[in-house]
Design a protein around this motif. Structure first.
Motif, PDB file in Angstrom:
ATOM      1  N   ARG A  57       4.557   1.664   2.789  1.00 17.98           N
ATOM      2  CA  ARG A  57       3.587   0.909   2.050  1.00 17.98           C
ATOM      3  C   ARG A  57       2.180   1.356   2.793  1.00 17.98           C
ATOM      4  NH1 ARG A  57       2.129  -5.503   1.724  1.00 17.98           N
ATOM      5  NH2 ARG A  57       1.090  -5.208  -0.521  1.00 17.98           N
ATOM      6  N   LEU A  59      -2.001   1.745   2.352  1.00 20.25           N
ATOM      7  CA  LEU A  59      -3.334   1.145   1.958  1.00 20.25           C
ATOM      8  C   LEU A  59      -4.125   2.283   1.986  1.00 20.25           C
ATOM      9  CD1 LEU A  59      -4.651  -1.378   0.939  1.00 20.25           C
ATOM     10  CD2 LEU A  59      -5.092  -1.889   3.389  1.00 20.25           C
ATOM     11  N   ALA A  61      -8.098   2.762   1.817  1.00 24.31           N
ATOM     12  CA  ALA A  61      -9.420   1.872   1.864  1.00 24.31           C
ATOM     13  C   ALA A  61     -10.536   2.576   2.134  1.00 24.31           C
ATOM     14  CB  ALA A  61      -8.904   1.034   3.146  1.00 24.31           C
ATOM     15  N   ALA A 105      -1.703   1.278  -2.517  1.00 28.33           N
ATOM     16  CA  ALA A 105      -2.686   0.332  -2.876  1.00 28.33           C
ATOM     17  C   ALA A 105      -3.911   0.582  -2.450  1.00 28.33           C
ATOM     18  CB  ALA A 105      -2.308  -1.078  -2.475  1.00 28.33           C
ATOM     19  N   VAL A 107      -8.396  -0.408  -1.866  1.00 28.57           N
ATOM     20  CA  VAL A 107      -9.110  -1.596  -1.702  1.00 28.57           C
ATOM     21  C   VAL A 107     -10.502  -1.039  -1.090  1.00 28.57           C
ATOM     22  CG1 VAL A 107      -8.439  -1.967   0.567  1.00 28.57           C
ATOM     23  CG2 VAL A 107      -9.161  -3.915  -0.545  1.00 28.57           C
ATOM     24  N   VAL A 116      -8.256  -7.898   1.959  1.00 24.66           N
ATOM     25  CA  VAL A 116      -7.919  -7.045   2.886  1.00 24.66           C
ATOM     26  C   VAL A 116      -7.106  -7.665   4.043  1.00 24.66           C
ATOM     27  CG1 VAL A 116      -8.735  -5.535   4.791  1.00 24.66           C
ATOM     28  CG2 VAL A 116     -10.003  -5.708   2.889  1.00 24.66           C
ATOM     29  N   TYR A 119      -3.216  -8.211   3.049  1.00 17.77           N
ATOM     30  CA  TYR A 119      -2.100  -7.068   3.059  1.00 17.77           C
ATOM     31  C   TYR A 119      -1.304  -7.429   4.063  1.00 17.77           C
ATOM     32  CZ  TYR A 119      -4.315  -4.644  -0.586  1.00 17.77           C
ATOM     33  OH  TYR A 119      -4.760  -4.288  -2.022  1.00 17.77           O
ATOM     34  N   VAL A 122       1.885  -3.079   5.775  1.00 20.75           N
ATOM     35  CA  VAL A 122       1.125  -1.794   5.875  1.00 20.75           C
ATOM     36  C   VAL A 122       1.810  -0.869   6.738  1.00 20.75           C
ATOM     37  CG1 VAL A 122      -0.866  -0.554   5.571  1.00 20.75           C
ATOM     38  CG2 VAL A 122      -0.746  -2.651   4.625  1.00 20.75           C
ATOM     39  N   CYS A 125      -2.544   2.897   6.938  1.00 20.01           N
ATOM     40  CA  CYS A 125      -3.779   2.783   6.089  1.00 20.01           C
ATOM     41  C   CYS A 125      -4.704   3.867   6.389  1.00 20.01           C
ATOM     42  CB  CYS A 125      -4.453   1.306   6.834  1.00 20.01           C
ATOM     43  SG  CYS A 125      -6.145   1.075   5.992  1.00 20.01           S
TER      44      CYS A 125
END
Length: 184
Positions: A57, A59, A61, A105, A107, A116, A119, A122, A125
Protein backbone atom coordinates in the motif's frame (compact mmCIF):
# COMPACT_ATOMS: atom_id res chain seq x y z
CA UNK A 1 4.30 -8.90 -24.21
CA UNK A 2 6.76 -8.27 -21.39
CA UNK A 3 6.57 -10.57 -18.38
CA UNK A 4 6.82 -9.15 -14.90
CA UNK A 5 10.26 -10.72 -14.41
CA UNK A 6 11.53 -9.28 -17.72
CA UNK A 7 10.25 -5.82 -16.86
CA UNK A 8 11.98 -5.90 -13.50
CA UNK A 9 15.22 -7.28 -14.94
CA UNK A 10 15.33 -4.68 -17.73
CA UNK A 11 14.50 -1.62 -15.61
CA UNK A 12 17.28 0.95 -15.57
CA UNK A 13 18.18 3.19 -12.63
CA UNK A 14 20.79 5.86 -11.99
CA UNK A 15 23.54 4.51 -9.71
CA UNK A 16 22.64 6.95 -6.93
CA UNK A 17 19.04 5.68 -6.91
CA UNK A 18 20.20 2.29 -5.63
CA UNK A 19 19.40 3.55 -2.12
CA UNK A 20 15.80 2.68 -2.98
CA UNK A 21 16.73 -1.01 -3.05
CA UNK A 22 19.03 -1.22 -0.03
CA UNK A 23 17.88 -3.50 2.80
CA UNK A 24 14.90 -2.11 4.69
CA UNK A 25 16.73 -1.15 7.88
CA UNK A 26 16.09 2.53 7.19
CA UNK A 27 12.78 4.26 7.81
CA UNK A 28 13.63 7.19 5.53
CA UNK A 29 15.05 7.20 2.01
CA UNK A 30 15.76 10.69 0.75
CA UNK A 31 17.00 11.82 -2.65
CA UNK A 32 17.65 15.50 -3.22
CA UNK A 33 19.49 17.61 -5.73
CA UNK A 34 19.15 19.68 -8.86
CA UNK A 35 16.62 19.33 -11.61
CA UNK A 36 17.18 16.56 -14.13
CA UNK A 37 18.69 14.09 -11.65
CA UNK A 38 15.97 11.47 -12.33
CA UNK A 39 14.90 11.36 -8.67
CA UNK A 40 11.15 11.25 -9.33
CA UNK A 41 11.52 8.92 -12.28
CA UNK A 42 13.66 6.50 -10.22
CA UNK A 43 11.29 6.61 -7.22
CA UNK A 44 8.30 5.90 -9.46
CA UNK A 45 10.03 2.95 -11.13
CA UNK A 46 11.29 1.52 -7.85
CA UNK A 47 7.84 1.72 -6.26
CA UNK A 48 6.19 0.07 -9.25
CA UNK A 49 8.72 -2.77 -9.17
CA UNK A 50 8.47 -3.27 -5.40
CA UNK A 51 4.66 -3.24 -5.59
CA UNK A 52 4.75 -5.78 -8.41
CA UNK A 53 6.95 -8.12 -6.38
CA UNK A 54 4.67 -8.13 -3.33
CA UNK A 55 1.42 -6.44 -2.33
CA UNK A 56 2.12 -2.96 -0.98
CA UNK A 57 0.00 0.00 0.00
CA UNK A 58 1.73 3.13 -1.26
CA UNK A 59 0.69 6.66 -0.41
CA UNK A 60 1.95 9.32 -2.80
CA UNK A 61 1.92 12.69 -1.06
CA UNK A 62 2.94 16.27 -1.66
CA UNK A 63 2.30 19.42 0.30
CA UNK A 64 -0.17 20.89 -2.19
CA UNK A 65 -2.37 18.77 -4.43
CA UNK A 66 -5.62 20.28 -5.58
CA UNK A 67 -6.35 17.53 -8.10
CA UNK A 68 -5.02 14.19 -9.29
CA UNK A 69 -3.32 16.12 -12.10
CA UNK A 70 -1.20 17.75 -9.40
CA UNK A 71 0.08 14.37 -8.23
CA UNK A 72 2.60 11.80 -9.45
CA UNK A 73 -0.25 9.76 -10.96
CA UNK A 74 0.79 10.68 -14.52
CA UNK A 75 4.46 9.90 -13.85
CA UNK A 76 3.57 6.48 -12.41
CA UNK A 77 1.21 5.80 -15.32
CA UNK A 78 3.91 6.70 -17.84
CA UNK A 79 6.42 4.44 -16.07
CA UNK A 80 3.94 1.55 -16.09
CA UNK A 81 3.86 1.84 -19.88
CA UNK A 82 7.64 2.31 -20.17
CA UNK A 83 8.30 -0.76 -18.02
CA UNK A 84 5.82 -2.88 -19.95
CA UNK A 85 3.62 -3.45 -16.90
CA UNK A 86 0.25 -2.47 -18.38
CA UNK A 87 -1.12 -5.99 -17.91
CA UNK A 88 -0.13 -5.93 -14.23
CA UNK A 89 -1.48 -2.49 -13.20
CA UNK A 90 -4.97 -1.06 -13.54
CA UNK A 91 -4.86 2.70 -13.89
CA UNK A 92 -8.02 4.56 -12.90
CA UNK A 93 -8.60 8.28 -12.72
CA UNK A 94 -7.81 8.43 -9.01
CA UNK A 95 -5.77 5.33 -8.16
CA UNK A 96 -3.43 2.66 -9.47
CA UNK A 97 -3.90 -1.00 -8.49
CA UNK A 98 -1.80 -4.09 -9.09
CA UNK A 99 -3.31 -7.48 -9.82
CA UNK A 100 -1.61 -8.75 -6.63
CA UNK A 101 -3.51 -6.26 -4.45
CA UNK A 102 -0.96 -3.45 -4.42
CA UNK A 103 -2.46 0.00 -4.43
CA UNK A 104 -1.27 3.56 -4.93
CA UNK A 105 -3.24 6.44 -3.39
CA UNK A 106 -2.63 10.18 -3.78
CA UNK A 107 -3.00 12.98 -1.25
CA UNK A 108 -2.12 16.61 -0.61
CA UNK A 109 -0.86 17.18 2.91
CA UNK A 110 -1.64 20.83 3.56
CA UNK A 111 -5.40 20.92 3.04
CA UNK A 112 -6.27 17.30 3.86
CA UNK A 113 -5.15 16.81 7.45
CA UNK A 114 -8.11 14.58 8.32
CA UNK A 115 -7.59 12.45 5.19
CA UNK A 116 -3.89 12.04 5.90
CA UNK A 117 -4.50 10.97 9.50
CA UNK A 118 -6.98 8.32 8.33
CA UNK A 119 -4.54 6.41 6.12
CA UNK A 120 -3.92 3.01 7.67
CA UNK A 121 -1.54 0.23 6.73
CA UNK A 122 0.76 2.25 4.46
CA UNK A 123 3.94 0.37 3.57
CA UNK A 124 5.69 3.21 1.76
CA UNK A 125 4.82 6.88 1.63
CA UNK A 126 6.51 8.75 -1.21
CA UNK A 127 6.66 12.51 -0.65
CA UNK A 128 7.38 14.27 -3.93
CA UNK A 129 8.50 17.90 -4.03
CA UNK A 130 9.33 17.40 -0.37
CA UNK A 131 11.12 20.75 -0.14
CA UNK A 132 7.67 22.36 0.13
CA UNK A 133 6.52 20.20 3.06
CA UNK A 134 6.15 22.20 6.25
CA UNK A 135 7.07 21.13 9.74
CA UNK A 136 3.41 20.82 10.69
CA UNK A 137 2.76 18.51 7.72
CA UNK A 138 5.75 16.32 8.65
CA UNK A 139 4.45 16.22 12.24
CA UNK A 140 1.15 14.81 10.96
CA UNK A 141 2.57 12.50 8.29
CA UNK A 142 5.38 10.75 10.19
CA UNK A 143 3.20 9.22 12.95
CA UNK A 144 0.52 8.33 10.38
CA UNK A 145 2.96 6.04 8.54
CA UNK A 146 3.23 3.64 11.45
CA UNK A 147 2.90 0.13 10.06
CA UNK A 148 5.78 -2.06 11.22
CA UNK A 149 8.57 -1.85 8.65
CA UNK A 150 6.99 1.11 6.84
CA UNK A 151 9.14 3.65 5.06
CA UNK A 152 8.92 7.28 4.05
CA UNK A 153 10.62 8.28 0.82
CA UNK A 154 11.27 11.91 -0.05
CA UNK A 155 12.44 13.35 -3.35
CA UNK A 156 13.00 17.02 -3.98
CA UNK A 157 15.00 19.88 -5.43
CA UNK A 158 16.25 21.99 -2.51
CA UNK A 159 15.49 25.68 -2.58
CA UNK A 160 16.66 27.08 0.76
CA UNK A 161 18.87 25.60 3.46
CA UNK A 162 16.17 26.70 5.89
CA UNK A 163 13.47 24.54 4.23
CA UNK A 164 12.12 22.13 6.84
CA UNK A 165 12.83 19.01 4.77
CA UNK A 166 16.44 20.04 4.13
CA UNK A 167 17.00 20.75 7.83
CA UNK A 168 15.20 17.54 8.88
CA UNK A 169 17.04 15.15 6.57
CA UNK A 170 20.25 16.76 5.32
CA UNK A 171 21.47 19.06 8.09
CA UNK A 172 20.19 16.80 10.90
CA UNK A 173 20.09 13.38 9.25
CA UNK A 174 18.22 10.86 11.42
CA UNK A 175 20.11 7.65 12.24
CA UNK A 176 17.45 5.63 10.44
CA UNK A 177 17.75 7.56 7.16
CA UNK A 178 19.59 7.02 3.91
CA UNK A 179 20.17 10.40 2.27
CA UNK A 180 21.60 10.72 -1.24
CA UNK A 181 22.44 13.87 -3.15
CA UNK A 182 21.60 13.34 -6.81
CA UNK A 183 22.69 15.81 -9.46
CA UNK A 184 22.30 15.95 -13.18
Amino acid sequence: MTTLQEAIANAEFPAKAQILFQPASSRYRVMYGGRGGAKSWAAARALLIKAAQKPLRILCAREFQTSIKGSVHKLLSDQIVALGLTSFYEITQGAIRGVNGSEFAFVGLKNNVANVKSYEGVDICWVEEANKVTESSWEILVPTIRKEGSEIWASYNPELESDNTYVRFVLHTPKNAIVQKVSW
